[in-house]
Enzyme design. Structure first.
Site, short mmCIF file in Angstrom:
data_model
loop_
_atom_site.label_atom_id
_atom_site.label_comp_id
_atom_site.label_asym_id
_atom_site.label_seq_id
_atom_site.Cartn_x
_atom_site.Cartn_y
_atom_site.Cartn_z
N LEU A 1 0.80 -1.22 0.00
CA LEU A 1 0.00 0.00 0.00
C LEU A 1 0.83 1.27 0.00
O LEU A 1 1.86 1.35 0.66
CB LEU A 1 -0.92 -0.02 1.24
CG LEU A 1 -1.87 1.16 1.43
CD1 LEU A 1 -3.23 0.68 1.93
CD2 LEU A 1 -1.29 2.19 2.41
N ASN B 1 0.28 5.46 0.59
CA ASN B 1 -0.64 6.56 0.86
C ASN B 1 0.05 7.90 0.70
O ASN B 1 0.62 8.12 -0.39
CB ASN B 1 -1.49 6.36 2.12
CG ASN B 1 -0.78 6.17 3.42
OD1 ASN B 1 0.05 5.28 3.55
ND2 ASN B 1 -1.10 6.97 4.40
N ASP B 2 0.01 8.77 1.66
CA ASP B 2 0.41 10.17 1.44
C ASP B 2 1.77 10.37 0.77
O ASP B 2 2.75 9.73 1.17
CB ASP B 2 0.53 10.91 2.78
CG ASP B 2 -0.63 10.67 3.70
OD1 ASP B 2 -1.61 10.04 3.30
OD2 ASP B 2 -0.53 11.13 4.85
N GLN C 1 4.23 7.43 1.87
CA GLN C 1 3.90 6.49 2.94
C GLN C 1 3.73 5.11 2.32
O GLN C 1 2.92 4.93 1.40
CB GLN C 1 2.58 6.90 3.60
CG GLN C 1 2.69 8.10 4.51
CD GLN C 1 3.37 7.72 5.81
OE1 GLN C 1 2.80 7.03 6.65
NE2 GLN C 1 4.61 8.15 5.98
N TYR D 1 5.44 8.26 10.07
CA TYR D 1 4.29 8.89 9.45
C TYR D 1 4.68 10.11 8.62
O TYR D 1 5.84 10.46 8.49
CB TYR D 1 3.25 9.23 10.53
CG TYR D 1 2.35 8.06 10.89
CD1 TYR D 1 2.63 6.76 10.45
CD2 TYR D 1 1.22 8.25 11.68
CE1 TYR D 1 1.80 5.70 10.78
CE2 TYR D 1 0.39 7.18 12.02
CZ TYR D 1 0.67 5.92 11.56
OH TYR D 1 -0.15 4.87 11.89
N ARG E 1 0.20 15.30 14.07
CA ARG E 1 1.12 14.72 13.08
C ARG E 1 1.20 15.52 11.79
O ARG E 1 0.50 16.49 11.60
CB ARG E 1 0.69 13.29 12.75
CG ARG E 1 -0.74 13.13 12.28
CD ARG E 1 -1.06 11.64 12.01
NE ARG E 1 -2.47 11.46 11.73
CZ ARG E 1 -3.38 11.15 12.64
NH1 ARG E 1 -3.04 10.99 13.91
NH2 ARG E 1 -4.65 11.03 12.30
N ASP E 2 2.09 15.04 10.92
CA ASP E 2 2.29 15.54 9.56
C ASP E 2 2.94 16.93 9.51
O ASP E 2 2.38 17.88 8.95
CB ASP E 2 0.96 15.53 8.76
CG ASP E 2 0.21 14.22 8.88
OD1 ASP E 2 0.87 13.19 9.18
OD2 ASP E 2 -1.01 14.20 8.71
N GLU F 1 -5.52 16.61 9.14
CA GLU F 1 -4.30 15.91 8.72
C GLU F 1 -3.64 16.69 7.59
O GLU F 1 -4.29 17.45 6.87
CB GLU F 1 -4.65 14.50 8.21
CG GLU F 1 -5.23 13.61 9.30
CD GLU F 1 -5.38 12.15 8.85
OE1 GLU F 1 -5.02 11.25 9.62
OE2 GLU F 1 -5.86 11.91 7.73
C1 FRU Z 1 -3.17 10.67 6.17
C2 FRU Z 1 -2.44 10.00 7.31
C3 FRU Z 1 -1.53 10.97 8.01
C4 FRU Z 1 -0.51 10.05 8.64
C5 FRU Z 1 -0.36 8.99 7.58
C6 FRU Z 1 -0.04 7.62 8.09
O1 FRU Z 1 -3.56 9.78 5.19
O2 FRU Z 1 -3.37 9.44 8.22
O3 FRU Z 1 -2.18 11.82 8.93
O4 FRU Z 1 0.68 10.71 8.92
O5 FRU Z 1 -1.58 8.96 6.87
O6 FRU Z 1 0.22 6.75 7.04
#
Ligand code: FRU
Length: 487
Positions: A44, A46-47, A63, A106, A167-168, A222
């Site tokens: 997977l 993601n971000d 991610q 993250y 976070r982030d 986020e």
């Molecule tokens: C957004 C999120 C972020 C976090 C990350 C974890 O999609 O939830 O807030 O840092 O994905 O994978």
């Protein structure tokens, strides 16, 4: 798929080579793998994270959970590029390996500082009761791609009144120091963006809550991004649980933005704001990540995928992709998102031109760029991923007289996320319409009127759905280029 928590958080080294090989095998037989979009090698994605320009190259991370198509133990996967089109896979770069990031590296950002790239990210830690602890962390990447994690957190705990949902971090060079903004949640479960300032990257002073709205922004924010574009302050963020009375959206969580005339550092607020808007009118955009490069160009790249939603490729052992790179500008108080000019380097050979009231094309492979111009006020439809009977496909409908457009994926192929609706409707300017559409196997990105709007969707067609059919009540013209794979 049913994954236990233990499986999802199992250290990578405890997984066998065989597991990865069998995943790869499964993925290789997928019909939905992409040609020129960034996609996970296995598992997977993601971000997008750490998008930056460093060492003569664009650097990008995302991610990643490589062991399966679930949200498991996350790392930063690294890519680099000289043209924003062809991305070299540099492998997993920041992996969980200490008490501040044991349950996931993250999201975060990157900034070139003194010949190295500074990475700011969140360390996710779960305690024995599975309670979350979040640390804002830093690491240096040198020109050889070697990482040195900074042993102590930049920020070790949320300020009083805030939960561990923090976070982030986005790091911004500001004045002669650094600003860090981070998504957060109050103890009353309200979404916030917090700002910190540091002169030395070590001592971080909490400035407070960034002022940009009087309204409640849901239970958590986020992936905040603060940018200075064409003299304005642009804030791009993902409010979770935002009330539909405050802002209309259909996706599980929206990815939104506001534009302020200025950012006032002393007051820690944006002034004279536009109302909150969706950054994309389609189905699948989240966690858009932006930075301004050394030439002052603001670049954005988005996750095409949403939290908590299953996608058809989950069964194939991979999930999600990133958008093409978009350039952001603000013209007359409006945000424009255009594909970066480098995208033209994907074109294979000459374009195919057509005009009339109706056109049917068999693209043979769903990997093309389509430009359409509807010169006059008109109504029409565009069927992408069409089968021969034109029964199946993704339908774009427009009406420039009433300023309306819609994207309907109810008959586009394998269905998913239907709970959140199969149609997206949005307003467009009442004027002749220009569309630039990027189709890539199982994704489509539509740019409306030079980037005044974008509409993005994953689509999972059957193998015979390679056609397109365009029909309007007045004459239109169009061009199509086949696009090559990313190198
Ligand atoms: C957004 C999120 C972020 C976090 C990350 C974890 O999609 O939830 O807030 O840092 O994905 O994978």
């Amino acid at each position: 798929e049913n994954w236990s928590r233990t499986d999802r958080y199992r250290p990578y080294k405890e997984w066998s080579e065989e597991h990865l090989h069998s995943l790869e095998k499964k993925i290789n037989s997928s019909h939905w793998r992409l040609g020129y979009h960034i996609q996970p090698v296995t598992g997977l994605l993601n971000d997008p994270n750490g998008f930056s320009y460093f060492d003569g190259k664009w650097q990008l991370f995302y991610q990643a959970y490589p062991m399966g198509s679930v949200h498991g133990l996350k790392s930063w996967y690294h890519l680099s590029s000289v043209n924003l089109i062809d991305w070299k896979n540099d492998g997993l770069k920041l992996i969980p390996d200490n008490s501040f990031d044991s349950h996931g590296v993250y999201s975060g950002s990157a900034l070139p500082i003194d010949n190295q790239l500074f990475l700011a990210y969140t360390g996710n830690v779960r305690d024995s009761n599975w309670g979350r602890h979040s640390f804002q962390l830093g690491a240096w990447m040198d020109k050889n791609g070697n990482i040195t994690k900074i042993p102590t957190p930049l920020i070790s705990s949320p300020p009083p009144g805030y939960t561990q949902e923090i976070r982030d971090p986005q790091l911004i060079a500001y004045d002669d120091g650094y600003l860090l903004i981070v998504g957060a949640q109050t103890e009353q479960k309200q979404g916030r963006i917090l700002t910190y300032y540091s002169k030395d990257l070590q001592n971080w002073q909490f400035l407070g809550t960034l002022g940009f709205t009087e309204e409640e922004m849901g239970f958590m924010i986020e992936c905040p991004n603060l940018l200075f574009v064409n003299g304005k302050a642009l804030l791009v963020f993902c409010p979770q649980g935002l009330s539909h009375e405050i802002h209309s959206y259909s996706n599980i969580y929206p990815n939104t933005y506001v534009i302020g005339q200025t950012f006032d550092f002393e007051k820690n607020e944006l002034s004279d704001l536009t109302h909150i808007k969706n950054i994309d009118e389609g189905f699948d955009i989240y966690a858009t990540h932006c930075f301004s490069d050394e030439n002052g160009r603001t670049l954005a790249i988005s996750w095409i995928g949403l939290p908590e939603i299953s996608y058809p490729t989950d069964e194939e052992g991979w999930a999600h992709c990133l958008s093409i790179v978009k350039e952001l500008t603000i013209e007359k108080e409006q945000l424009y998102q255009r594909p970066v000019k480098e995208t033209a380097q994907l074109r294979k050979g000459k374009s195919y031109h057509f005009s009339g009231l109706e056109t049917t094309i068999d693209a043979e492979i769903n990997q093309y760029e389509l430009q359409l111009e509807f010169d006059y006020s008109q109504k029409g439809t565009i069927l992408l991923f069409a089968d021969e009977q034109q029964k199946h496909g993704l339908t774009l409908s427009f009406d420039t007289i009433h300023g309306k457009m819609s994207m309907d994926r109810s008959h586009a192929g394998k269905s998913f996320a239907e709970n959140f609706g199969t149609v997206r409707e949005f307003s467009i300017e009442k004027k002749p319409l220009k569309l630039q559409i990027f189709v890539d196997r199982s994704v489509v990105e539509v740019f409306v009127n030079d980037g005044q709007q974008t509409a993005t969707a994953r689509v999972f067609p059957t193998d015979d759905q390679t056609g397109l059919y365009i029909k309007s009540d007045r004459e239109f013209k169009g061009k199509l280029w086949h696009l090559r794979n990313m190198n």
